[in-house]
Scaffold this active site. Sequence first.
Site, short mmCIF file in Angstrom:
data_model
loop_
_atom_site.label_atom_id
_atom_site.label_comp_id
_atom_site.label_asym_id
_atom_site.label_seq_id
_atom_site.Cartn_x
_atom_site.Cartn_y
_atom_site.Cartn_z
N ASP A 88 12.69 -60.33 11.18
CA ASP A 88 11.86 -59.93 10.04
C ASP A 88 10.56 -59.30 10.53
O ASP A 88 10.14 -59.51 11.67
CB ASP A 88 11.54 -61.12 9.11
CG ASP A 88 10.70 -62.22 9.76
OD1 ASP A 88 10.92 -62.50 10.96
OD2 ASP A 88 9.83 -62.80 9.08
N GLU A 153 10.11 -65.68 10.38
CA GLU A 153 9.00 -66.06 11.25
C GLU A 153 7.66 -65.62 10.67
O GLU A 153 6.68 -66.34 10.72
CB GLU A 153 9.20 -65.45 12.65
CG GLU A 153 8.30 -66.08 13.73
CD GLU A 153 6.93 -65.45 13.83
OE1 GLU A 153 6.07 -66.04 14.50
OE2 GLU A 153 6.69 -64.37 13.26
N1 BES Z 1 4.41 -62.34 17.41
C1 BES Z 1 3.52 -63.09 16.59
C2 BES Z 1 2.88 -64.27 17.28
C3 BES Z 1 1.81 -63.91 18.28
C4 BES Z 1 0.89 -62.95 18.01
C5 BES Z 1 1.73 -64.64 19.41
C6 BES Z 1 -0.09 -62.67 18.93
C7 BES Z 1 0.73 -64.38 20.32
C8 BES Z 1 -0.17 -63.38 20.08
C9 BES Z 1 4.24 -63.62 15.39
O1 BES Z 1 5.22 -62.77 14.90
C10 BES Z 1 3.24 -63.83 14.28
O2 BES Z 1 2.56 -62.94 13.89
N2 BES Z 1 3.14 -65.07 13.82
C11 BES Z 1 2.33 -65.42 12.71
C12 BES Z 1 2.78 -66.79 12.29
C13 BES Z 1 2.35 -67.20 10.92
C14 BES Z 1 2.85 -66.28 9.86
C15 BES Z 1 2.81 -68.61 10.66
C16 BES Z 1 0.86 -65.43 13.07
O3 BES Z 1 0.48 -65.77 14.20
O4 BES Z 1 0.06 -65.05 12.20
ZN ZN Z 2 6.43 -61.91 16.03
#
Ligand code: BES
Ligand code: ZN
Length: 460
Positions: A88, A153
């Site tokens: 997604d 996710e």
């Molecule tokens: N790929 C990211 C997580 C990420 C971003 C890890 C930057 C390390 C550095 C992931 O897809 C994401 O954006 N996760 C969300 C999770 C939330 C919606 C629960 C986030 O971090 O905002």
């Molecule tokens: Zn991600």
Amino acid sequence: MPAPFESYLTEHAARFEDELCQWLRIPSVSAISAHRNDTRRAAAWVAGQLQALGLQVEQVETPGHPIIYAEWLGALGAPTVLVYGHYDVQPADPLDEWITPPFEPARREGNIYARGATDDKGQVLTHVKAAEAWLRTAGKLPVNLKFLIEGEEEVGSENLEPFVAANRDKLACDVIVISDTAQYAPGKPAITYGLRGIAYFEVKLRGPAKDLHSGIFGGAVSNPANALAKMLGGLVDEQGRIQVPGFYDHVVPLTPREREQFAALNYDDAELCKQLEVGGLSGEAGYSTLERRWARPTCDINGLTSGYQGEGAKTVLPCRASAKLSFRLVPNQTPAEVERGLRTFLQSRLPPGVTMEIVAHHGAPGILTPLESPYMAAAEQAIAAGFGTPPVLVREGGSIPIVSTFKELLGVDTLLLGWGLNDDGAHGPNEKFCLADYHRAIKSSAWLWEHIGRLKGAKK
Ligand code: BES
Ligand code: ZN
């Protein structure tokens, strides 16, 4: 001596890029219900890829978007690796800021531009292609490989947790691999050993039954917009310290060694200002920028709504005000504790005549993974082989909610091997992924299976 899979990777590099473009063309935005069918198509696309490799593939229906599970278990006695990723993507807006449309992948300056290029389709596909190279050249993999690719996710992985809880045996493994983070900098690949968690809330204030004339009633009736601004304004003090009661009680402090290691990364604030086009930085007093971004908790308002936002001026005392806000957490804070503290903090500051509703959205604790493990050493070797230089160790500020669930329910640690770059524009316009890194990452992944495959003493 080059491994047989290496020449396969070179021969098929162009097709690997074309296939990534096929996946990127599917607008699998999990947050927007109008894209429901597209998320299903994106799930089916990756399921098709895994099926073509001869893996046993299942599409698991959930109340939200489907989960794809696939396995190849032919490496008797070798370790079992679970690769997790997500198909997604975040909404693409603001659309008018994209140079080329978000779901029409375009190659420019060695990058592929599209929503999902780096987060996370491009990164997930590196592991699929590495498995392909092994299976098409050696006819087998040196490890048992499981793929778990979900479609929620970006909206908090709420349906994945029950699936993990109900399928512990199926998902049993020795190590988990996730590529959904970034390198430290171009030419400096990284292994991430810590992620922040998250606690996300919506605060809704209600005052009078309807909007009022601010001249007639202003000064005598509590204005929910004023109240919200004051309440939220009090959440962080001048020193950047969060005022929610008990907020720092369980925070695991940075160790002196970590502070040294972060400082040795020669991080440049001026570079960051240039990249983000801001005139200065701010944050919690006593911490460097990397420490603030990677290892300290934060509070950010993500959305703010009240009153008149149309053209010109309107003298209104709005009857409602609301905000979306989230805290990034570090080990060992929990979303439940933060919620309790936030409720106490806001409730005690509510003026007369205003009522409040707080909705808790998703939450997940932060994580730290062990640095001393044979899998970590295998990953270091594999990345050195793929990128031509060994990785540095970093923490990151983003969240991947399922990592803590994996640890809790499967008892397994995760290797966070990020192939992206910090300026990839994840969640923003013109998201990109460097194509040279795509190929280096596929090679690293192929070497990772080789190095993990050499490890003995598999427990599952
Ligand atoms: N790929 C990211 C997580 C990420 C971003 C890890 C930057 C390390 C550095 C992931 O897809 C994401 O954006 N996760 C969300 C999770 C939330 C919606 C629960 C986030 O971090 O905002
Ligand atoms: Zn991600």
